[in-house]
Design an enzyme around this catalytic site. Sequence first.
Site, mmCIF file in Angstrom:
data_model
loop_
_atom_site.group_PDB
_atom_site.id
_atom_site.type_symbol
_atom_site.label_atom_id
_atom_site.label_comp_id
_atom_site.label_asym_id
_atom_site.label_seq_id
_atom_site.Cartn_x
_atom_site.Cartn_y
_atom_site.Cartn_z
ATOM 1 N N CYS A 99 85.124 55.601 -83.283
ATOM 2 C CA CYS A 99 84.904 54.758 -84.380
ATOM 3 C C CYS A 99 86.042 53.716 -85.014
ATOM 4 C CB CYS A 99 84.320 55.369 -85.493
ATOM 5 S SG CYS A 99 83.180 56.587 -85.218
ATOM 6 N N ASP A 100 87.323 54.485 -85.273
ATOM 7 C CA ASP A 100 88.228 54.178 -86.098
ATOM 8 C C ASP A 100 89.652 53.835 -85.127
ATOM 9 O OD1 ASP A 100 86.598 54.035 -88.119
ATOM 10 O OD2 ASP A 100 87.073 56.160 -88.638
ATOM 11 N N CYS A 140 86.710 60.410 -86.853
ATOM 12 C CA CYS A 140 86.048 59.724 -85.309
ATOM 13 C C CYS A 140 87.191 58.826 -84.855
ATOM 14 C CB CYS A 140 84.794 59.224 -85.924
ATOM 15 S SG CYS A 140 83.950 58.097 -84.400
#
Length: 314
Positions: free
Chosen positions: A138-139, A135
């Site tokens: 997200c990261d 992701c």
Amino acid sequence: MTAVGKTLIVGSGPAGLTAGIYAARAGLNPLLIEGGEPGGQLTQTPEIGNWPGAKDQPSGYELIDSLTGHAKALGVRFISGEVVSCSLQDKVKKLTLDNGTVLEALTVIIATGAQARYLNVKGEEQYKGAGVSACATCDGFFFKGKDVAVVGGGSAAFVEALYLTTICNKIYLVHRREGFRAEQVLIDRLQAKAAEGKAEFVLNATVDEVVGDGTKVTGLVLNVQGEKRSLQVDGVFAAVGHTPATGFLRDSGVILDESGYIVLKGGERESATSVAGVFAAGDCADKVYRQAITSAGTGCKAALDAEHYLLENS
Ligand code: NAP
């Protein structure tokens, strides 16, 4: 144990939320089980460029937030939790959540979506959360100014790669073939980034191993047409498709295919599964289209089919 309701909806992505909106307007007083990842896969998409009418390209999170707000305004009730087991063959369907709560209803709409797949190679498990991710939204932030690889040739890989070009130094798009499944508009955009030196395509390449220094990823070992190649990267994003979240349906009577996708019964009521009163919508029953808009469309169909079933069986 709660009272027997008319409709339970499992999943809170575009399919589940649209089913909720239609079911609420039909007076079915639906209860929607949000699942472990409220909003589903879409919340991880940085930009939705193909939702009709949304020309300003909202993020997936914004789109889900707006659908959730609409569903709540119509009276859809939400409950947190994951379904761990179910009993669906009788007239009254039962779903058991991970916290032990048992919910009962006359119809169930399954809209559980799908979960990201990983590469399943040496080193990957060890470095999950330390350079291995599925992701970028997200990261991606953890890789500011660094070099990373994105693996896959579908639209998700290109969306992830394009997003990462705004954060990272350089993106390597590693794909096992030369042809891409991704939308052409995304391919064109990443090719433009490659022309600027922000991206590089590594084609006909598979990942043999994720390597690291014991605490974080330092690179990949690739197999490029039979030759080993080392790629120095600080992160690797797997974008190699998804697995339907249907594990809780094993032994339920709902027929799944060999990959775990729900098999729809066919016929006029298109969302019907092999079990009467149980309907499916979204990616858990679709391995072809898998778009936010097609998920929403099937959510609508499932709610209409549940309404029809209740009329016929009351
Ligand atoms: P996808 O289209 O199924 O693509 C998966 C990619 O991963 C394929 O290129 C596949 O290679 C590759 N792959 C699969 N297993 C692999 C493995 N073990 N090792 C290496 N590579 C592997 O999945 P997706 O990109 O997640 O997209 C899913 C759906 O959502 C699609 O319908 C897509 O159009 C849609 N989507 C749309 C957007 C958008 O903005 N329009 C964004 C994201 C997703 P092969 O090509 O060789 O099979």
